[in-house]
Design a protein around this motif. Structure first.
Motif, PDB file in Angstrom:
ATOM      1  N   ILE A   1       6.270   9.155   3.466  1.00 17.92           N
ATOM      2  CA  ILE A   1       4.970   8.517   3.568  1.00 17.92           C
ATOM      3  C   ILE A   1       4.134   9.155   4.681  1.00 17.92           C
ATOM      4  O   ILE A   1       2.918   9.064   4.698  1.00 17.92           O
ATOM      5  CB  ILE A   1       5.119   6.989   3.789  1.00 17.92           C
ATOM      6  CG1 ILE A   1       3.826   6.260   3.466  1.00 17.92           C
ATOM      7  CG2 ILE A   1       5.595   6.679   5.193  1.00 17.92           C
ATOM      8  CD1 ILE A   1       3.449   6.279   2.014  1.00 17.92           C
ATOM      9  N   PHE A   2       4.804   9.842   5.628  1.00 21.78           N
ATOM     10  CA  PHE A   2       4.119  10.557   6.701  1.00 21.78           C
ATOM     11  C   PHE A   2       4.272  12.066   6.562  1.00 21.78           C
ATOM     12  O   PHE A   2       3.950  12.800   7.493  1.00 21.78           O
ATOM     13  CB  PHE A   2       4.671  10.140   8.065  1.00 21.78           C
ATOM     14  CG  PHE A   2       4.106   8.840   8.585  1.00 21.78           C
ATOM     15  CD1 PHE A   2       2.836   8.782   9.124  1.00 21.78           C
ATOM     16  CD2 PHE A   2       4.857   7.684   8.537  1.00 21.78           C
ATOM     17  CE1 PHE A   2       2.315   7.588   9.612  1.00 21.78           C
ATOM     18  CE2 PHE A   2       4.351   6.478   9.020  1.00 21.78           C
ATOM     19  CZ  PHE A   2       3.074   6.434   9.559  1.00 21.78           C
TER      20      PHE A   2
ATOM     21  N   HIS B   1       0.816  -1.206   0.000  1.00 16.70           N
ATOM     22  CA  HIS B   1       0.000   0.000   0.000  1.00 16.70           C
ATOM     23  C   HIS B   1       0.856   1.264   0.000  1.00 16.70           C
ATOM     24  O   HIS B   1       0.522   2.257  -0.667  1.00 16.70           O
ATOM     25  CB  HIS B   1      -0.932   0.005   1.216  1.00 16.70           C
ATOM     26  CG  HIS B   1      -2.109  -0.901   1.082  1.00 16.70           C
ATOM     27  ND1 HIS B   1      -2.307  -1.994   1.892  1.00 16.70           N
ATOM     28  CD2 HIS B   1      -3.153  -0.884   0.217  1.00 16.70           C
ATOM     29  CE1 HIS B   1      -3.430  -2.607   1.534  1.00 16.70           C
ATOM     30  NE2 HIS B   1      -3.954  -1.958   0.513  1.00 16.70           N
ATOM     31  N   ALA B   2       1.966   1.257   0.745  1.00 15.18           N
ATOM     32  CA  ALA B   2       2.820   2.446   0.806  1.00 15.18           C
ATOM     33  C   ALA B   2       3.484   2.718  -0.542  1.00 15.18           C
ATOM     34  O   ALA B   2       3.599   3.874  -0.968  1.00 15.18           O
ATOM     35  CB  ALA B   2       3.877   2.273   1.894  1.00 15.18           C
TER      36      ALA B   2
ATOM     37  N   ASN C   1       8.861  -1.230  10.293  1.00 17.28           N
ATOM     38  CA  ASN C   1       8.012  -0.754  11.380  1.00 17.28           C
ATOM     39  C   ASN C   1       7.255   0.514  10.994  1.00 17.28           C
ATOM     40  O   ASN C   1       6.109   0.724  11.418  1.00 17.28           O
ATOM     41  CB  ASN C   1       8.853  -0.535  12.630  1.00 17.28           C
ATOM     42  CG  ASN C   1       9.369  -1.844  13.185  1.00 17.28           C
ATOM     43  OD1 ASN C   1       8.716  -2.879  13.066  1.00 17.28           O
ATOM     44  ND2 ASN C   1      10.555  -1.825  13.783  1.00 17.28           N
ATOM     45  N   GLN C   2       7.862   1.349  10.168  1.00 15.90           N
ATOM     46  CA  GLN C   2       7.192   2.548   9.674  1.00 15.90           C
ATOM     47  C   GLN C   2       5.942   2.187   8.870  1.00 15.90           C
ATOM     48  O   GLN C   2       4.857   2.734   9.095  1.00 15.90           O
ATOM     49  CB  GLN C   2       8.180   3.344   8.815  1.00 15.90           C
ATOM     50  CG  GLN C   2       7.599   4.479   8.009  1.00 15.90           C
ATOM     51  CD  GLN C   2       8.338   4.641   6.683  1.00 15.90           C
ATOM     52  OE1 GLN C   2       8.624   3.662   6.006  1.00 15.90           O
ATOM     53  NE2 GLN C   2       8.668   5.885   6.345  1.00 15.90           N
ATOM     54  N   VAL C   3       6.069   1.246   7.923  1.00 15.01           N
ATOM     55  CA  VAL C   3       4.900   0.918   7.096  1.00 15.01           C
ATOM     56  C   VAL C   3       3.869   0.123   7.882  1.00 15.01           C
ATOM     57  O   VAL C   3       2.673   0.169   7.572  1.00 15.01           O
ATOM     58  CB  VAL C   3       5.277   0.175   5.799  1.00 15.01           C
ATOM     59  CG1 VAL C   3       6.239   1.001   4.957  1.00 15.01           C
ATOM     60  CG2 VAL C   3       5.826  -1.211   6.064  1.00 15.01           C
ATOM     61  N   ALA C   4       4.304  -0.612   8.925  1.00 13.77           N
ATOM     62  CA  ALA C   4       3.330  -1.301   9.779  1.00 13.77           C
ATOM     63  C   ALA C   4       2.415  -0.286  10.458  1.00 13.77           C
ATOM     64  O   ALA C   4       1.188  -0.465  10.520  1.00 13.77           O
ATOM     65  CB  ALA C   4       4.045  -2.162  10.810  1.00 13.77           C
ATOM     66  N   VAL C   5       3.005   0.802  10.971  1.00 13.29           N
ATOM     67  CA  VAL C   5       2.199   1.843  11.610  1.00 13.29           C
ATOM     68  C   VAL C   5       1.317   2.536  10.578  1.00 13.29           C
ATOM     69  O   VAL C   5       0.127   2.781  10.821  1.00 13.29           O
ATOM     70  CB  VAL C   5       3.114   2.859  12.329  1.00 13.29           C
ATOM     71  CG1 VAL C   5       2.309   4.067  12.805  1.00 13.29           C
ATOM     72  CG2 VAL C   5       3.800   2.186  13.515  1.00 13.29           C
ATOM     73  N   ARG C   6       1.880   2.844   9.421  1.00 16.51           N
ATOM     74  CA  ARG C   6       1.080   3.482   8.364  1.00 16.51           C
ATOM     75  C   ARG C   6      -0.094   2.595   7.964  1.00 16.51           C
ATOM     76  O   ARG C   6      -1.207   3.076   7.721  1.00 16.51           O
ATOM     77  CB  ARG C   6       1.979   3.759   7.157  1.00 16.51           C
ATOM     78  CG  ARG C   6       1.244   4.320   5.936  1.00 16.51           C
ATOM     79  CD  ARG C   6       0.674   5.683   6.201  1.00 16.51           C
ATOM     80  NE  ARG C   6      -0.130   6.145   5.068  1.00 16.51           N
ATOM     81  CZ  ARG C   6      -1.402   5.822   4.855  1.00 16.51           C
ATOM     82  NH1 ARG C   6      -2.037   5.015   5.697  1.00 16.51           N
ATOM     83  NH2 ARG C   6      -2.060   6.297   3.809  1.00 16.51           N
ATOM     84  N   GLU C   7       0.124   1.285   7.895  1.00 14.48           N
ATOM     85  CA  GLU C   7      -0.934   0.356   7.512  1.00 14.48           C
ATOM     86  C   GLU C   7      -2.030   0.303   8.573  1.00 14.48           C
ATOM     87  O   GLU C   7      -3.225   0.289   8.259  1.00 14.48           O
ATOM     88  CB  GLU C   7      -0.357  -1.039   7.286  1.00 14.48           C
ATOM     89  CG  GLU C   7      -1.352  -2.091   6.847  1.00 14.48           C
ATOM     90  CD  GLU C   7      -1.834  -1.932   5.412  1.00 14.48           C
ATOM     91  OE1 GLU C   7      -2.516  -2.847   4.926  1.00 14.48           O
ATOM     92  OE2 GLU C   7      -1.541  -0.888   4.773  1.00 14.48           O
TER      93      GLU C   7
ATOM     94  N   LYS D   1      15.573  10.046  -2.052  1.00 21.70           N
ATOM     95  CA  LYS D   1      14.333   9.414  -2.504  1.00 21.70           C
ATOM     96  C   LYS D   1      13.609   8.823  -1.300  1.00 21.70           C
ATOM     97  O   LYS D   1      14.200   8.688  -0.210  1.00 21.70           O
ATOM     98  CB  LYS D   1      14.617   8.335  -3.536  1.00 21.70           C
ATOM     99  CG  LYS D   1      15.444   7.171  -3.029  1.00 21.70           C
ATOM    100  CD  LYS D   1      15.837   6.219  -4.156  1.00 21.70           C
ATOM    101  CE  LYS D   1      16.709   6.875  -5.189  1.00 21.70           C
ATOM    102  NZ  LYS D   1      17.173   5.955  -6.246  1.00 21.70           N
ATOM    103  N   PRO D   2      12.347   8.440  -1.444  1.00 24.26           N
ATOM    104  CA  PRO D   2      11.620   7.861  -0.317  1.00 24.26           C
ATOM    105  C   PRO D   2      12.242   6.556   0.184  1.00 24.26           C
ATOM    106  O   PRO D   2      12.766   5.761  -0.607  1.00 24.26           O
ATOM    107  CB  PRO D   2      10.218   7.599  -0.888  1.00 24.26           C
ATOM    108  CG  PRO D   2      10.095   8.527  -2.044  1.00 24.26           C
ATOM    109  CD  PRO D   2      11.471   8.625  -2.623  1.00 24.26           C
ATOM    110  N   VAL D   3      12.165   6.370   1.481  1.00 23.95           N
ATOM    111  CA  VAL D   3      12.618   5.141   2.127  1.00 23.95           C
ATOM    112  C   VAL D   3      11.458   4.586   2.941  1.00 23.95           C
ATOM    113  O   VAL D   3      10.814   5.323   3.696  1.00 23.95           O
ATOM    114  CB  VAL D   3      13.836   5.395   3.039  1.00 23.95           C
ATOM    115  CG1 VAL D   3      14.163   4.154   3.858  1.00 23.95           C
ATOM    116  CG2 VAL D   3      15.046   5.826   2.210  1.00 23.95           C
TER     117      VAL D   3
END
Length: 268
Positions: free
Chosen positions: A234-235, A110-111, A211-217, A205-207
């Motif tokens: 992403i945030f 999703h990210a 754990n970052q994408v888990a929280v975003r999800e 560029k985006p990284v």
């Protein structure tokens, strides 16, 4: 206040979550650690971490905390189940928790789509064979551009958790390619919380980190947008960017419900 629950395997980088909670506004991140039978970066051991009995055992505490969504915060413990198996895994978790559920692997999918990235580079601490299976998962998720991989194989999550920021930077830089739109670090045992913006400045560029994408999800499932520039692009936007026009394709299942989805039925 939005409350999101996470099932995290073992005792490695689970302290990333309270750090992210501090960086985000009016968000409560509840972490319940699950059992790890054997801390080894082997396919059999990693698949066992995501077994139904391990996940089900950690759900009740999250239910009592009043979480609005649950995320299985494991990279290999989700993508090693394959595209269909990972959907079955999160569908079972949603039924047990009584709220929408997903996993780190779906969080990456999703990210990537939210960023509009077509080509990605994977910076992995898993062995090459396991890293290749993550690339396969991304392709199954509809990431049709090139997925390049670089593995700095470690033997366990404990080894990954012992890495400092300089080692994480070296791994990300080694994996980066000029043509990549984003760099992914899928291992949730790496300590990365609050360093994403620094990594992005290094690479230009985006990284995306585990754990970052888990929280975003989890926040996506709860219908909540959150903002923190220290957690990366992403945030970085207070408003959601326009959704990419590409879709996952007919017959693929929604990560958070387990029901069959049509071609435009994937929730953004």
């Amino acid at each position: 206040m939005t409350t999101v629950g996470f099932l995290y395997p073992g005792h490695f980088a689970e302290d990333d979550f309270p750090r992210m909670e501090i960086l985000l506004d009016a968000v409560r991140l509840v972490v319940n650690r699950t059992e790890v039978d054997e801390d080894a970066y082997r396919i059999d051991a990693l698949i066992r971490t995501g077994s139904p009995e391990h996940l089900a055992a950690g759900v009740e505490e999250l239910r009592r905390a009043g979480v609005e969504a649950v995320v299985w915060a494991s990279g290999a413990g989700s993508f090693l189940y394959g595209w269909e198996g990972a959907h079955e895994q999160t569908a079972a978790l949603a039924r047990a928790a009584g709220v929408p559920a997903s996993s780190t692997s779906f969080g990456f999918a999703h990210a990537i789509r939210e960023l509009g990235a077509d080509r990605v580079a994977v910076a992995s601490t898993y062995p090459e064979g396991i890293t290749a299976l993550f690339a396969d998962f991304l392709h199954a998720a509809g990431i049709d551009g090139a997925v390049t991989t670089h593995a700095a194989p470690l033997g366990s999550a404990a080894e990954a958790a012992a890495w400092g920021l300089d080692q994480v930077k070296e791994l990300a830089a080694a994996a980066d390619r000029p043509e990549a739109d984003a760099v992914l670090l899928p291992d949730t045992a790496l300590h990365t919380a609050g360093h994403e913006a620094e990594l992005e400045e290094l690479l230009g560029k985006p990284v995306l980190t585990g754990n970052q994408v888990a929280v975003r999800e989890g926040l996506r499932l709860a219908g909540r947008r959150a903002w923190s520039p220290r957690l990366g692009r992403i945030f970085a936007a207070r408003e959601a960017p326009p959704a990419p026009v590409s879709v996952w394709g007919e017959g693929r299942e929604r990560a958070h419900s387990g029901r069959r989805a049509g071609p435009r039925d994937v929730r953004e």
